[in-house]
Design an enzyme around this catalytic site. Structure first.
Site, PDB file in Angstrom:
ATOM      1  N   CYS A  22      41.376  46.375  42.890  1.00 32.68           N
ATOM      2  CA  CYS A  22      42.378  47.345  43.314  1.00 32.68           C
ATOM      3  C   CYS A  22      43.166  47.740  42.078  1.00 32.68           C
ATOM      4  CB  CYS A  22      43.289  46.714  44.365  1.00 32.68           C
ATOM      5  SG  CYS A  22      44.702  47.714  44.864  1.00 32.68           S
ATOM      6  N   CYS A  34      41.148  54.596  41.722  1.00 33.18           N
ATOM      7  CA  CYS A  34      41.396  53.777  42.906  1.00 33.18           C
ATOM      8  C   CYS A  34      40.042  53.399  43.469  1.00 33.18           C
ATOM      9  CB  CYS A  34      42.214  54.562  43.930  1.00 33.18           C
ATOM     10  SG  CYS A  34      42.399  53.716  45.525  1.00 33.18           S
TER      11      CYS A  34
END
Length: 255
Positions: free
Chosen positions: A78, A186
C-alpha cells in the site's frame, strides 16, 4: 537452512484489495513461498486518513502477522501505508519490511523531458517522501499529481471497467492530457489499468511499483538466508477485516 524458518510465511497487507496486485507479482517471482494476505477493507480507504492513523492501523496488522503467523517478512502493499508507516515500523521490528513507492524513477528515466502523471491517494501525494523522491531524480520531466481517491472505492466494490469508472477517469484526467506516461501510485490502480489506458491513449506508458517490490522482497530474503529452495507450490491465506470481501479477493487474485 533452518526448517522452521523455511515454513514461515510472508505477510502481505493493504488497506483493502489493492495489494492483491502486488501479491500476484510476488507469487510470480516466488511461487513456492507461503503467503498470508490481510486487507483492511473495514478501515479503507487509508488515503483520506491522517498519517498517524494510518501508522496505527498498519502497526496493528504487522503485530497480528508476527503474533499469529510468525511471518519472516512483511510487505506493506500500500503506497499510503508505506509513506506513513514503513520507516517507523522498520525501526520497531527486526524483520524485513518492504514498502511500495510510486514508480516515478523508471518513468522519469524513460521520459526525461516528458509529461508524467502520478496518480495516487491524497496522503501519498502530499507526503514528504514523494516530494523527496521527485527532487532526488533531478529530472526535467514534468510530474503532474492527480489524486484519485474514488478509484480505490471502485476497486473495493469490484468495479474495474464500468461506465462510472471511465467517467471518473475522464473527469480527473482529461484536462491533463496529452501525456507521455502514467505512474500508478496506489496498488488498487493496476486493477483498472485497462480503463486508464483507454482514457489516456494506447501509446501512453503505464508504470507501477509491484515488480520492484517483489524483487526487493526476494533480495532481502536471500540476504537473511530465508528464501525457500523447495519447489512445491506455496499456499495463500486470504484474510480481511471485512469478511464479505473474501470472495471478491479470490476473484481479483485469479484475474
Amino acid at each position: 537452512m533452518n526448517t522452521k524458518a523455511e515454513k514461515q510465511p510472508i505477510g502481505v497487507m493493504d488497506s483493502g484489495l489493492g495489494g492483491l496486485s502486488v501479491l500476484k507479482e510476488i507469487i510470480k517471482l516466488m511461487p513456492n513461498e507461503d503467503y498470508v494476505y490481510f486487507g483492511d477493507s473495514a478501515n479503507a480507504p487509508y488515503g483520506t486518513r491522517t498519517a498517524e492513523d494510518v501508522y496505527r492501523l498498519t502497526k496493528n496488522v504487522v503485530e497480528m502477522f508476527i503474533d499469529q503467523y510468525n511471518v519472516k517478512a512483511i510487505v506493506i502493499a500500500c503506497n499510503t501505508a508505506t509513506s506513513a508507516a514503513a520507516a517507523r515500523l522498520r525501526e520497531e521490528y527486526d524483520l524485513p519490511i518492504i514498502g511500495l513507492e510510486p514508480a516515478i524513477k523508471p518513468a522519469a528515466i524513460d521520459y526525461p523531458h516528458g509529461k508524467i502523471i502520478a496518480m495516487a491517494t491524497e496522503l501519498t501525494l502530499a507526503g514528504s517522501k514523494f516530494e523527496n523522491r521527485v527532487r532526488e531524480l533531478g529530472s526535467n520531466a514534468e510530474i503532474v499529481k492527480v489524486p484519485a481517491p474514488d478509484l480505490v472505492e471502485y476497486v473495493e466494490h469490484g468495479e474495474l471497467d464500468s461506465t462510472n469508472v471511465k467517467n471518473y477517469l475522464h473527469q480527473i484526467l482529461d484536462d491533463k492530457l496529452p501525456v507521455d506516461a502514467v505512474v500508478l501510485g496506489c496498488t488498487h490502480f493496476p486493477f483498472v489499468q485497462a480503463a486508464i489506458q483507454e482514457v489516456v491513449g494506447q501509446d501512453v506508458a503505464i508504470y507501477d511499483g509491484s515488480n520492484g517490490a517483489a524483487r526487493q522482497l526476494k533480495h532481502q530474503l536471500e540476504a537473511i538466508h530465508k528464501l525457500l529452495t523447495a519447489s512445491d507450490q506455496g499456499t495463500v491465506n486470504l484474510n480481511n477485516s471485512d469478511p464479505s470481501q473474501i470472495k471478491l479477493m479470490e476473484k481479483l487474485l485469479a484475474k
